[in-house]
Scaffold this motif. Structure first.
Motif, mmCIF file in Angstrom:
data_model
loop_
_atom_site.group_PDB
_atom_site.id
_atom_site.type_symbol
_atom_site.label_atom_id
_atom_site.label_comp_id
_atom_site.label_asym_id
_atom_site.label_seq_id
_atom_site.Cartn_x
_atom_site.Cartn_y
_atom_site.Cartn_z
ATOM 1 N N THR A 148 -5.341 -0.041 -7.925
ATOM 2 C CA THR A 148 -6.646 0.576 -7.718
ATOM 3 C C THR A 148 -6.582 1.445 -6.470
ATOM 4 N N LEU A 149 -7.603 2.282 -6.297
ATOM 5 C CA LEU A 149 -7.688 3.149 -5.135
ATOM 6 C C LEU A 149 -8.747 2.635 -4.172
ATOM 7 N N LEU A 150 -8.502 2.844 -2.882
ATOM 8 C CA LEU A 150 -9.439 2.432 -1.842
ATOM 9 C C LEU A 150 -9.557 3.536 -0.804
ATOM 10 N N GLY A 151 -10.744 3.641 -0.186
ATOM 11 C CA GLY A 151 -10.973 4.621 0.858
ATOM 12 C C GLY A 151 -11.075 3.974 2.215
ATOM 13 N N THR A 152 -10.497 4.652 3.221
ATOM 14 C CA THR A 152 -10.594 4.209 4.614
ATOM 15 C C THR A 152 -11.117 5.369 5.440
ATOM 16 N N ALA A 191 -12.938 -1.185 -4.724
ATOM 17 C CA ALA A 191 -11.823 -0.662 -5.511
ATOM 18 C C ALA A 191 -12.315 0.362 -6.522
ATOM 19 N N ILE A 192 -11.561 1.434 -6.690
ATOM 20 C CA ILE A 192 -11.889 2.527 -7.617
ATOM 21 C C ILE A 192 -10.847 2.535 -8.721
ATOM 22 N N THR A 193 -11.306 2.501 -9.979
ATOM 23 C CA THR A 193 -10.385 2.456 -11.107
ATOM 24 C C THR A 193 -11.032 3.095 -12.318
ATOM 25 N N PRO A 194 -10.245 3.740 -13.182
ATOM 26 C CA PRO A 194 -10.776 4.273 -14.442
ATOM 27 C C PRO A 194 -10.725 3.247 -15.569
ATOM 28 N N GLY A 195 -10.406 1.986 -15.224
ATOM 29 C CA GLY A 195 -10.274 0.953 -16.233
ATOM 30 C C GLY A 195 -8.839 0.689 -16.626
ATOM 31 N N ARG A 196 -7.928 1.335 -15.952
ATOM 32 C CA ARG A 196 -6.497 1.119 -16.132
ATOM 33 C C ARG A 196 -5.842 1.412 -14.794
ATOM 34 N N GLY A 197 -4.569 1.106 -14.662
ATOM 35 C CA GLY A 197 -3.892 1.318 -13.394
ATOM 36 C C GLY A 197 -3.905 2.770 -12.971
ATOM 37 N N VAL A 198 -4.131 3.007 -11.677
ATOM 38 C CA VAL A 198 -4.221 4.374 -11.166
ATOM 39 C C VAL A 198 -3.568 4.439 -9.803
ATOM 40 N N GLU A 199 -3.093 5.605 -9.443
ATOM 41 C CA GLU A 199 -2.417 5.801 -8.169
ATOM 42 C C GLU A 199 -2.607 7.242 -7.720
ATOM 43 N N ALA A 200 -1.914 7.594 -6.645
ATOM 44 C CA ALA A 200 -1.830 8.986 -6.195
ATOM 45 C C ALA A 200 -3.183 9.652 -6.011
ATOM 46 N N ALA A 257 0.846 -1.200 0.000
ATOM 47 C CA ALA A 257 0.000 0.000 0.000
ATOM 48 C C ALA A 257 0.875 1.241 0.000
ATOM 49 N N ILE A 258 0.543 2.205 -0.873
ATOM 50 C CA ILE A 258 1.279 3.466 -0.949
ATOM 51 C C ILE A 258 0.292 4.614 -1.152
ATOM 52 N N ASP A 259 0.798 5.832 -1.134
ATOM 53 C CA ASP A 259 0.059 7.020 -1.582
ATOM 54 C C ASP A 259 -1.145 7.353 -0.706
ATOM 55 N N GLY A 260 -0.939 7.547 0.574
ATOM 56 C CA GLY A 260 -2.037 7.948 1.441
ATOM 57 C C GLY A 260 -2.409 9.405 1.263
ATOM 58 N N ASN A 261 -3.698 9.689 1.272
ATOM 59 C CA ASN A 261 -4.215 11.055 1.118
ATOM 60 C C ASN A 261 -5.345 11.280 2.109
ATOM 61 N N VAL A 289 -19.569 19.454 -3.287
ATOM 62 C CA VAL A 289 -19.033 18.452 -4.198
ATOM 63 C C VAL A 289 -17.566 18.229 -3.863
ATOM 64 N N TRP A 290 -17.168 16.965 -3.893
ATOM 65 C CA TRP A 290 -15.765 16.602 -3.690
ATOM 66 C C TRP A 290 -15.217 16.021 -4.976
ATOM 67 N N TYR A 291 -13.978 16.357 -5.285
ATOM 68 C CA TYR A 291 -13.293 15.789 -6.442
ATOM 69 C C TYR A 291 -12.138 14.919 -5.957
ATOM 70 N N MET A 292 -11.933 13.800 -6.630
ATOM 71 C CA MET A 292 -10.761 12.963 -6.352
ATOM 72 C C MET A 292 -9.991 12.763 -7.647
ATOM 73 N N TRP A 293 -8.741 13.175 -7.605
ATOM 74 C CA TRP A 293 -7.845 12.998 -8.734
ATOM 75 C C TRP A 293 -7.048 11.709 -8.574
ATOM 76 N N GLY A 294 -6.694 11.113 -9.686
ATOM 77 C CA GLY A 294 -5.814 9.954 -9.692
ATOM 78 C C GLY A 294 -4.877 10.037 -10.878
ATOM 79 N N ASP A 295 -3.694 9.509 -10.705
ATOM 80 C CA ASP A 295 -2.641 9.573 -11.719
ATOM 81 C C ASP A 295 -2.392 8.168 -12.242
ATOM 82 N N THR A 296 -2.046 8.050 -13.522
ATOM 83 C CA THR A 296 -1.704 6.748 -14.068
ATOM 84 C C THR A 296 -0.199 6.570 -14.091
ATOM 85 N N TRP A 297 0.232 5.377 -14.425
ATOM 86 C CA TRP A 297 1.624 4.998 -14.234
ATOM 87 C C TRP A 297 2.583 5.887 -15.016
ATOM 88 N N SER A 298 3.664 6.257 -14.370
ATOM 89 C CA SER A 298 4.704 7.081 -14.964
ATOM 90 C C SER A 298 5.501 6.254 -15.978
#
Length: 456
Positions: A213-217, A233-242, A190-194, A253-262
């Motif tokens: 994928t992303l998960l909320g706690t 699990a939250i995913t845009p259909g491809r690998g996501v992080e951050a 597990a990485i990338d806590g926000n 309204v809340w927005y959640m951003w996610g980044d794909t693999w570098s």
């Protein structure tokens, strides 16, 4: 990937006990600042320094300083990833980041980069903060005020027991920190806590590094070991992080951003009106535009005065990017002198940068001058758009001049009417640009082909 996250302003609904000065200022926030570094698919845009962008709505971003860095680390690896901006209890800022220049994931640093800033226009007190003495890294740091301890919790990813877990240290000054301890361990990498806190509930989203994928706690406290997973699990259909969560300053309204693999990454954005539900809706690319080549964003809310001051200090880009309406992941570019739209990101990334200058044939119109070939303009030849050197003729000037009009598919967007063929508009067909007749009775698909958004 290896990234940080950030403490987004939680808005007026957050509890003052947790957010302190942040909650007191929440009602006055009118914009956002984003921290990031840059990469592109072939790494020609790789720059492991601190970059900033600003936004009025938290969705569409303007790079500052011409997308050049505003601060540069000089110790450790002399490069950063995953920058995070914290608004501290006194209203000033701390910037922390992973100590890693490039993509050598075997590099092990026990330190984080740290700057102080009173306004995000100047960065002082640069230093390294040691967070552990383990034979591992310290990735993707975020800090949050823990009122029960009267200190900031600095949370990051490190390998313990053969896998990444989220670790925590406590500090009051970002100069020294307490001994590290495990903050969250789901039993897998597990990485990338926000973090964000709303109505007394602390939410932390993270990346499951085994399946990207992303998960909320959530937890009623900020105590280590107290967070429980509450989403699927939250995913845009491809690998996501951050994951990066930020509240709208103008709506519930809340927005959640996610980044794909570098380095072939791009951002995705979801929204929800209820963090407690854990249900997120993926937004269409029309709704948002990330800064050029940006990676691993960190967002903090800022006031109108701060937004204005940042823009005045660093300026806005001298170039624009132009997004397609019906293929909003694609931007106008030139390739082998042909005008077309291609999916972001791509290299050479400069092919999508345009200076919209006064029209060559009529200054009330516009002409598209290439940034990386500044003697060349988009013009039409037999109705097809090509990039060509200005030959100074009247014909060239007319072919290269367009009038901006309300977008055929969306009046808040833009359509471009040809100067010398005024019944024809710039459009794409099979991703290639040309000019064709468009009217109010034209097919919706054609009107969409001829609609674009000018941004950065």
């Amino acid at each position: 990937m290896k990234r940080r996250s950030l403490f987004a302003a939680a808005g007026a609904g957050a509890t003052a006990a947790v957010l302190g000065a942040e909650a007191a200022h929440a009602a006055t926030y009118a914009g956002y600042a984003m921290a990031y570094f840059t990469e592109s698919p072939s790494m020609t845009a790789a720059d492991y320094n601190l970059h900033l962008a600003v936004s009025a709505d938290g969705l569409n971003w303007t790079p500052l300083n011409q997308n050049a860095p505003v601060a540069t680390p000089t110790q450790g690896s002399t490069g950063l990833r995953d920058p995070f901006i914290l608004r501290k209890q006194d209203g000033t800022f701390a910037v922390i980041a992973t100590d890693l220049k490039g993509t050598d994931w075997t590099y092990q640093s026990q330190y984080l980069h740290v700057w102080d800033s009173i306004d995000l226009r100047t960065f002082t007190g640069y230093r390294l903060l040691k967070v552990h003495s383990l034979a591992t890294h310290a990735w993707a740091p975020e800090a949050i005020w823990d009122a029960s301890r009267g200190q900031y919790a600095v949370v990051y990813s490190a390998v313990v027991g053969g896998r990444n877990v989220l670790m925590v240290n406590y500090t009051s000054d970002f100069v020294t920190a307490s001994a590290p301890q495990t903050f969250f361990d789901p039993g897998y990498d597990a990485i990338d806590g926000n973090f964000v806190t709303v109505s007394g509930v602390n939410y932390m989203y993270f990346k499951n590094n085994t399946n990207s994928t992303l998960l909320g706690t959530r937890s009623s406290t900020l105590n280590p070991g107290s967070f429980s997973i509450y989403t699927s699990a939250i995913t845009p259909g491809r690998g996501v992080e951050a994951p990066q969560i930020v509240k709208s300053n103008t709506a519930d309204v809340w927005y959640m951003w996610g980044d794909t693999w570098s380095p072939n990454g791009r951002f995705f954005c979801w929204q929800t009106t209820s963090l407690s539900s854990g249900s997120w809706t993926l937004l269409n690319d029309r709704a948002y535009t990330q800064p050029l080549n940006s990676k691993h964003l960190g967002i903090t809310a800022i006031t109108a005065a701060e937004l204005s001051a940042l823009t005045a200090r660093y300026g806005t880009p001298a170039w624009s990017r132009i997004k397609s309406y019906n293929y909003p992941d694609r931007y106008i570019r030139h390739q082998n002198s042909v005008g077309r739209i291609d999916a972001y990101p791509f290299d050479p990334y400069q092919d999508q940068l345009w200076t919209l200058v006064p029209g060559l044939a009529d200054a009330s119109g516009v002409s598209f001058r290439s940034v990386n070939y500044p003697d060349r303009y988009l013009r039409h030849v037999n109705y097809a758009m090509t990039l060509a050197v200005n030959d100074g003729t009247t014909l060239f000037a007319g072919d290269a001049t367009f009038y901006k009009a309300s977008g055929w598919a969306d009046s808040s967007w833009t359509s471009f009417r040809s100067y010398n063929y005024p019944d024809r508009y710039l459009r794409h067909s099979n991703y290639v640009l040309r000019i064709d007749p468009v009217t109010s009775s034209s097919a919706a698909s054609l009107q969409q082909d001829a609609t674009f958004k000018i941004g950065y």
